[in-house]
Design a protein around this motif. Sequence first.
Motif, PDB file in Angstrom:
ATOM      1  N   SER A   1     -69.280 -49.039   2.902  1.00 54.67           N
ATOM      2  CA  SER A   1     -70.137 -48.299   2.358  1.00 54.67           C
ATOM      3  C   SER A   1     -69.586 -47.162   1.752  1.00 54.67           C
ATOM      4  O   SER A   1     -68.354 -46.883   1.962  1.00 54.67           O
ATOM      5  CB  SER A   1     -70.891 -47.339   3.665  1.00 54.67           C
ATOM      6  N   ILE A   2     -70.119 -46.346   0.804  1.00 57.61           N
ATOM      7  CA  ILE A   2     -69.395 -45.369   0.016  1.00 57.61           C
ATOM      8  C   ILE A   2     -69.816 -43.992   0.620  1.00 57.61           C
ATOM      9  O   ILE A   2     -71.164 -43.925   0.770  1.00 57.61           O
ATOM     10  CB  ILE A   2     -70.015 -45.388  -1.505  1.00 57.61           C
ATOM     11  N   LEU A   3     -69.021 -43.156   0.567  1.00 57.74           N
ATOM     12  CA  LEU A   3     -69.287 -41.970   0.866  1.00 57.74           C
ATOM     13  C   LEU A   3     -68.561 -41.098  -0.290  1.00 57.74           C
ATOM     14  O   LEU A   3     -67.611 -41.320  -0.606  1.00 57.74           O
ATOM     15  CB  LEU A   3     -68.564 -41.496   2.206  1.00 57.74           C
ATOM     16  N   VAL A   4     -69.180 -40.096  -0.494  1.00 57.53           N
ATOM     17  CA  VAL A   4     -68.613 -39.027  -1.542  1.00 57.53           C
ATOM     18  C   VAL A   4     -68.343 -37.699  -0.526  1.00 57.53           C
ATOM     19  O   VAL A   4     -69.286 -37.177   0.273  1.00 57.53           O
ATOM     20  CB  VAL A   4     -69.853 -38.719  -2.307  1.00 57.53           C
ATOM     21  N   ILE A   5     -67.145 -37.119  -1.082  1.00 56.58           N
ATOM     22  CA  ILE A   5     -66.747 -35.998  -0.424  1.00 56.58           C
ATOM     23  C   ILE A   5     -67.690 -34.803  -0.637  1.00 56.58           C
ATOM     24  O   ILE A   5     -67.933 -34.768  -1.843  1.00 56.58           O
ATOM     25  CB  ILE A   5     -65.346 -35.712  -0.909  1.00 56.58           C
TER      26      ILE A   5
END
Length: 173
Positions: A133-137
């Motif tokens: 899964s992708i997380l954005v700071i």
Amino acid sequence: MEFSLFAALVSGFMATLIMSLLSEIASANGFTTMPTVPFILGTMFTGKREEAIRIGAVLHFAVMGTVVFGTVYGLALSIVEFSPYWLGLTLGVGHGALVGVGFTYLDNIHPRLTEPTAEFGTLRSGILTTQGSILVIAPGVFGVNWGPFTPPTLVAAHAAYGWVFAAVYTTIV
């Protein structure tokens, strides 16, 4: 100046292209680790990278930059009796400032934001992939979590949007 929807849409699209190009140049030269706007928008809807980019590109280039802000800027240039270039530039700076402040609240609506920690300190992209899964700071106010030059980059890119919009709009109308 008379309002033209056609001119507003063309101008909005051209201004969005230039603003995005300037943001990419700033990122490529290390001024910011801010992910692309299409990526930020797209990850609001999906954690899959390719889908996020496609969804975000449509939202950024077609909906927001062209239709929504193109129409708003076009109406502003049509209503306000002021030098269109200065008005476009001023609108762009204000727009950039509102986006910067709005970044503070992005984590209230964006499901894939994560707070920066020491382990993220060396990330060059503001993006973390974990367990598929992708997380954005999370950007923080004016995107300071994406680097100290993100705030001026953000405002300058939006100022360029306003100026380019005015230049193209007045040429067409």
